[in-house]
Design a protein around this motif. Sequence first.
Motif, short mmCIF file in Angstrom:
data_model
loop_
_atom_site.label_atom_id
_atom_site.label_comp_id
_atom_site.label_asym_id
_atom_site.label_seq_id
_atom_site.Cartn_x
_atom_site.Cartn_y
_atom_site.Cartn_z
N ALA A 275 61.11 52.14 44.72
CA ALA A 275 60.08 52.59 43.78
C ALA A 275 58.98 53.24 44.60
N TRP A 276 58.57 54.42 44.18
CA TRP A 276 57.56 55.19 44.89
C TRP A 276 56.37 55.51 43.98
N LYS A 277 55.19 55.49 44.55
CA LYS A 277 53.99 56.00 43.91
C LYS A 277 53.79 57.39 44.50
N PRO B 172 64.70 40.09 42.25
CA PRO B 172 65.86 40.97 42.32
C PRO B 172 66.25 41.23 43.77
N ILE B 173 67.56 41.24 44.04
CA ILE B 173 68.00 41.48 45.41
C ILE B 173 68.84 42.75 45.54
N SER C 185 58.22 49.50 46.58
CA SER C 185 59.18 48.43 46.87
C SER C 185 60.53 49.03 47.22
N ARG C 186 61.30 48.27 47.97
CA ARG C 186 62.67 48.67 48.33
C ARG C 186 63.55 47.43 48.34
N GLY D 102 56.34 54.24 33.34
CA GLY D 102 55.67 54.11 34.62
C GLY D 102 55.90 52.79 35.33
N GLU D 103 56.66 51.89 34.73
CA GLU D 103 56.91 50.58 35.33
C GLU D 103 58.09 50.65 36.29
N PRO D 104 57.95 50.16 37.51
CA PRO D 104 59.09 50.11 38.42
C PRO D 104 60.19 49.22 37.85
N LEU D 105 61.44 49.59 38.08
CA LEU D 105 62.58 48.85 37.51
C LEU D 105 62.61 47.40 37.96
#
Length: 162
Positions: free
Chosen positions: A141-143, A66-67, A152-153, A45-48
């Motif tokens: 990353a989507w919930k 991270p970019i 996040s994107r 469940g953790e975003p990368l």
Amino acid sequence: MSYEPPKQTISVSAFLQNEEGEVLLLRTHWRKDTWEMPGGNVEVGEPLDEAVCREFLEETGIVIRPIGITGIYSNTTKATIGVVFRAEYVSGEINIQPEEILEARYIKIDELNIGEYITRPQQRSRTLDAMKAKYFIPYEAWKMEPDYQLVSRLEKKITLDV
């Protein structure tokens, strides 16, 4: 017949250079024969992007941002997917946890000397890909519940002199 979800591991690592163009690499107790980019396994469940920041901080004491993603890799023997990020330095100094990490330092590497440091071919190709990346793969990353919500994107295009 019931559905059984796949049993795979996702790992993340990050490519970080200092102002002199040196790459932050480390050696672990279980892979003493090679240097590699800091990283580790993603928790369920953790975003990368959060996982790579957490792992990088745990292993090096350095906070990164991270970019973008420079590559996605598969280890079919161990059912592992590896995702490599390019990262920017935010804060901190090298501070390792000696139970896990033998050594971490910035190293000047290039295509000619990389084999002296990174002895495992899969790690070498990932590092070279990250060094040469001119564009990054977008990442989101989507919930999903209760409503679809973007967490996040990462999307950044750069041109590097390689």
